[in-house]
Enzyme design. Structure first.
Site, PDB file in Angstrom:
ATOM      1  N   ALA A  98       0.814  -1.340  -0.019  1.00  0.00           N
ATOM      2  CA  ALA A  98       0.027  -0.041  -0.076  1.00  0.00           C
ATOM      3  C   ALA A  98       0.925   1.323  -0.143  1.00  0.00           C
ATOM      4  O   ALA A  98       0.468   2.300  -0.138  1.00  0.00           O
ATOM      5  CB  ALA A  98      -1.034   0.071   1.252  1.00  0.00           C
ATOM      6  N   PRO A 100       3.135   4.479  -1.020  1.00  0.00           N
ATOM      7  CA  PRO A 100       2.891   5.416   0.136  1.00  0.00           C
ATOM      8  C   PRO A 100       1.341   5.700   0.403  1.00  0.00           C
ATOM      9  O   PRO A 100       1.152   6.565   1.143  1.00  0.00           O
ATOM     10  CB  PRO A 100       3.560   6.809  -0.469  1.00  0.00           C
ATOM     11  CG  PRO A 100       3.334   6.569  -2.104  1.00  0.00           C
ATOM     12  CD  PRO A 100       3.401   4.892  -2.252  1.00  0.00           C
ATOM     13  N   GLY A 101       0.617   5.282  -0.556  1.00  0.00           N
ATOM     14  CA  GLY A 101      -0.871   5.164  -0.045  1.00  0.00           C
ATOM     15  C   GLY A 101      -1.920   5.832  -1.060  1.00  0.00           C
ATOM     16  O   GLY A 101      -2.873   6.239  -0.670  1.00  0.00           O
ATOM     17  N   GLY A 102      -1.514   6.018  -2.186  1.00  0.00           N
ATOM     18  CA  GLY A 102      -2.433   6.703  -3.129  1.00  0.00           C
ATOM     19  C   GLY A 102      -3.766   5.826  -3.378  1.00  0.00           C
ATOM     20  O   GLY A 102      -4.667   6.109  -3.310  1.00  0.00           O
ATOM     21  N   GLU A 121       2.011  -2.420   4.426  1.00  0.00           N
ATOM     22  CA  GLU A 121       3.223  -2.347   3.646  1.00  0.00           C
ATOM     23  C   GLU A 121       4.373  -2.919   4.094  1.00  0.00           C
ATOM     24  O   GLU A 121       4.512  -2.768   5.547  1.00  0.00           O
ATOM     25  CB  GLU A 121       3.461  -0.804   3.535  1.00  0.00           C
ATOM     26  CG  GLU A 121       4.907  -0.524   2.964  1.00  0.00           C
ATOM     27  CD  GLU A 121       5.299  -0.947   1.815  1.00  0.00           C
ATOM     28  OE1 GLU A 121       4.393  -0.584   0.741  1.00  0.00           O
ATOM     29  OE2 GLU A 121       6.402  -1.508   1.636  1.00  0.00           O
ATOM     30  N   ARG A 126       8.486   2.915   4.583  1.00  0.00           N
ATOM     31  CA  ARG A 126       7.605   3.050   3.782  1.00  0.00           C
ATOM     32  C   ARG A 126       5.924   2.890   4.402  1.00  0.00           C
ATOM     33  O   ARG A 126       5.172   3.774   4.097  1.00  0.00           O
ATOM     34  CB  ARG A 126       7.484   2.301   2.424  1.00  0.00           C
ATOM     35  CG  ARG A 126       8.787   2.624   1.542  1.00  0.00           C
ATOM     36  CD  ARG A 126       8.880   1.688   0.312  1.00  0.00           C
ATOM     37  NE  ARG A 126       7.639   1.598  -0.590  1.00  0.00           N
ATOM     38  CZ  ARG A 126       7.458   2.818  -1.551  1.00  0.00           C
ATOM     39  NH1 ARG A 126       8.341   3.716  -1.568  1.00  0.00           N
ATOM     40  NH2 ARG A 126       6.137   2.752  -2.223  1.00  0.00           N
ATOM     41  N   ASP A 166      -1.124  -3.927  -5.465  1.00  0.00           N
ATOM     42  CA  ASP A 166      -0.312  -2.896  -6.593  1.00  0.00           C
ATOM     43  C   ASP A 166       1.213  -3.270  -6.509  1.00  0.00           C
ATOM     44  O   ASP A 166       1.759  -2.886  -5.587  1.00  0.00           O
ATOM     45  CB  ASP A 166      -0.945  -1.589  -6.105  1.00  0.00           C
ATOM     46  CG  ASP A 166      -0.341  -0.592  -7.112  1.00  0.00           C
ATOM     47  OD1 ASP A 166      -0.074  -0.682  -8.205  1.00  0.00           O
ATOM     48  OD2 ASP A 166       0.198   0.650  -6.367  1.00  0.00           O
ATOM     49  N   CYS A 219       3.016  -0.745 -12.533  1.00  0.00           N
ATOM     50  CA  CYS A 219       3.365   0.486 -13.396  1.00  0.00           C
ATOM     51  C   CYS A 219       4.383  -0.009 -14.499  1.00  0.00           C
ATOM     52  O   CYS A 219       5.481   0.925 -14.599  1.00  0.00           O
ATOM     53  CB  CYS A 219       3.638   1.499 -12.569  1.00  0.00           C
ATOM     54  SG  CYS A 219       5.133   1.473 -11.356  1.00  0.00           S
TER      55      CYS A 219
HETATM   56  N1  SAM Z   1      -0.080   0.950  -3.862  1.00  0.00           N
HETATM   57  C1  SAM Z   1       0.747   2.106  -3.534  1.00  0.00           C
HETATM   58  C2  SAM Z   1       0.221   3.360  -3.794  1.00  0.00           C
HETATM   59  O1  SAM Z   1      -0.707   3.599  -4.821  1.00  0.00           O
HETATM   60  O2  SAM Z   1       0.945   4.537  -3.480  1.00  0.00           O
HETATM   61  C3  SAM Z   1       2.107   2.001  -4.125  1.00  0.00           C
HETATM   62  C4  SAM Z   1       2.911   0.478  -4.178  1.00  0.00           C
HETATM   63  S1  SAM Z   1       4.336   0.228  -4.772  1.00  0.00           S
HETATM   64  C5  SAM Z   1       3.901   0.029  -6.494  1.00  0.00           C
HETATM   65  C6  SAM Z   1       4.545  -1.514  -4.301  1.00  0.00           C
HETATM   66  C7  SAM Z   1       4.682  -1.690  -2.885  1.00  0.00           C
HETATM   67  O3  SAM Z   1       4.992  -3.222  -2.716  1.00  0.00           O
HETATM   68  C8  SAM Z   1       6.116  -1.031  -2.454  1.00  0.00           C
HETATM   69  O4  SAM Z   1       5.778  -0.035  -1.244  1.00  0.00           O
HETATM   70  C9  SAM Z   1       7.122  -2.088  -1.796  1.00  0.00           C
HETATM   71  O5  SAM Z   1       7.655  -1.708  -0.575  1.00  0.00           O
HETATM   72  C10 SAM Z   1       6.230  -3.273  -1.564  1.00  0.00           C
HETATM   73  N2  SAM Z   1       6.594  -4.394  -1.654  1.00  0.00           N
HETATM   74  C11 SAM Z   1       7.897  -4.802  -1.889  1.00  0.00           C
HETATM   75  N3  SAM Z   1       8.038  -6.171  -1.821  1.00  0.00           N
HETATM   76  C12 SAM Z   1       6.897  -6.680  -1.332  1.00  0.00           C
HETATM   77  C13 SAM Z   1       6.675  -8.209  -0.987  1.00  0.00           C
HETATM   78  N4  SAM Z   1       7.319  -9.072  -1.134  1.00  0.00           N
HETATM   79  N5  SAM Z   1       5.103  -8.368  -0.551  1.00  0.00           N
HETATM   80  C14 SAM Z   1       4.435  -7.173  -0.337  1.00  0.00           C
HETATM   81  N6  SAM Z   1       4.918  -6.132  -0.689  1.00  0.00           N
HETATM   82  C15 SAM Z   1       6.185  -5.863  -1.109  1.00  0.00           C
END
Ligand code: SAM
Length: 430
Positions: A98, A100-102, A121, A126, A166, A219
């Site tokens: 989640a 930074p939370g968008g 998260e 983060r 996400d 993304c």
């Molecule tokens: N959903 C967020 C938003 O809209 O602001 C953006 C999420 S970002 C694309 C993906 C996130 O997954 C990151 O914050 C990252 O730290 C986390 N992440 C990394 N490895 C992970 C894992 N093994 N399991 C779950 N989350 C993970």
């Protein structure tokens, strides 16, 4: 990309010559999009979707409206995912990756305080930023956790109506916005990301109730992480079916690009709906409710504050920790023991054995309902955000300090001067 896009490749490539797209999403928990457009102190571009705008301004993050949680800065194509969540009343939603939370804050606005949202998260640093954003946006029905997906899946089998993944990805859609993502890209990294996404998706699948929705997004444009990932998932999980799949490319959509797939869990898991379930509530595991801890002395002190500060009492269960910190826990919050918890509902404040001192989160979620509000000019907002004391013609006691009618934080008025109670970590550095 050349092979994949064929005749569209030159247009795709040309899109990288343009400046990155920026967007702003109005927080409809605090203000309507029409009202925000009327008051916005910087120009808004065209609408991406309802309440979501393109933005030309460089630093709207420094505006008092941002501190007040009236909007969230979000890349336009990222705004197109959360609408698939479409939560109903009493829904349980998990945003598994989640920060930074968008998307968390976008889903929360759609939930309008109904049901339960767990924003998770894995990365502790983060998760802290996620928690601050949940607080700023005034979200009351959310718990922020920091756990590995496997740990959550152990605790919440067949529990959620919606799970959003996400996923962490190779970020091909970030190349303009974050040029550092370019040297990090490699074929090996795409493969690594795909493997990690596969594990996360398998854990997410366990947590969905029958009839529940899994929303997957990235993304990036790599098929290994997008269409092929979903194809593989469907082969491993015949109980799921694909409702829709969408890829936004930067030469077709005015954004940096995104992939999104929506899946439904069809299988009939032999689980009965909870006894309090309303009509249309899916069969899902009931789980234990959050075990609320009560402290009569602290509750009396809070109720006295509440009667003085608010016009009407707040709804929800009071939970008091041993150290006196108090929370308002929304109905339906599950037991989260064993899971690292950063935020639970709304932190109301702390009781030190004698006095109740309200928390910043209380102002951000409920400060709009305060009896005493100090409405500041924009110049005074800057002073408040720097931590300065302000003059006020108010009775003595706690007040919500606002930009117009929107709380920025708390103050305590004594004989015409409002002492600044904005947490030090949130103050603007002089
Ligand atoms: N959903 C967020 C938003 O809209 O602001 C953006 C999420 S970002 C694309 C993906 C996130 O997954 C990151 O914050 C990252 O730290 C986390 N992440 C990394 N490895 C992970 C894992 N093994 N399991 C779950 N989350 C993970």
């Amino acid at each position: 990309m050349k092979e994949r896009l064929g005749k569209d490749f030159p247009a795709f490539l040309a899109s990288y010559e343009e400046a990155p797209y920026k967007g702003l999403r109005v927080n409809t928990l605090k203000i309507s999009p029409a009202e925000f457009s009327r008051r916005a102190p910087f120009p808004l571009g065209g609408e991406v979707a309802d309440g979501c705008f393109y933005l030309e301004e460089e630093k709207p993050g420094a505006d008092p409206y941002h501190f007040a949680g009236l909007y969230y800065l979000q890349e336009p194509s990222a705004m197109t995912v959360a609408p698939f969540a479409d939560p109903c009343k009493k829904e349980r939603v998990l945003d598994l990756c989640a920060a930074p939370g968008g998307k968390t804050t976008q889903i929360a606005a759609k939930m309008r305080g109904e049901g339960i949202l767990i924003a998770n998260e894995i990365d502790p640093a983060r998760a802290k930023i996620l928690s601050q954003n949940v607080e700023r946006m005034g979200i009351a029905n959310c718990a922020v956790t920091s756990a590995a997906p496997e740990k959550l899946a152990e605790k919440f089998p067949a529990y959620f109506d919606t799970v959003l993944v996400d996923a962490p990805c190779s970020g091909e859609g970030m190349f303009k916005k974050e040029p550092n993502a370019i040297p990090e890209w490699s074929e090996q990294n795409v493969a690594r990301c795909a493997l990690r996404q596969r594990t996360i998706l398998d854990e997410a699948a366990k947590m969905l109730c029958a009839g529940g929705r899994l929303i997957y997004s990235t993304c990036t444009f790599a098929e290994e992480e997008d269409e092929w990932q979903i194809g593989d998932f469907l082969r491993r999980h015949p109980a799921f079916s694909l409702l829709c799949e969408k890829k936004l490319y930067p030469h077709e959509f005015r954004g940096e690009g995104h992939f999104c797939a929506v899946l439904e869990k069809n299988s009939d898991l032999n689980i009965c709906p909870p006894p309090d379930a309303g009509e249309g509530v899916r069969p899902r595991s009931s789980g234990k409710s959050f075990p609320v801890c009560r402290n009569a002395q602290a509750e009396r002190a809070f109720r006295a504050f509440e009667a003085d500060f608010f016009e009407e009492p707040l709804k929800g269960a009071l939970h008091t920790l041993l150290d006196g910190r108090m929370y308002l826990v929304p109905a339906g919050m599950p037991d989260l023991s064993g899971i690292r918890l950063l935020r639970l509902g709304v932190e109301l404040g702390a009781f030190d054995g004698k006095l109740f001192k309200p928390a910043h989160a209380l102002a951000m979620a409920f400060g709009g309902r305060a009896r005493r509000k100090l409405s500041l000019s924009r110049k005074q907002c800057e002073q408040y955000l720097r931590g300065e004391t302000l003059p006020a013609d108010l009775p003595n006691g706690w007040c919500a300090v606002c930009v117009e009618e929107f709380p920025l934080g708390l103050g305590k008025c004594t004989d015409g001067a409002v002492k600044n109670h904005l947490p030090k970590g949130l103050r603007k550095i002089k």
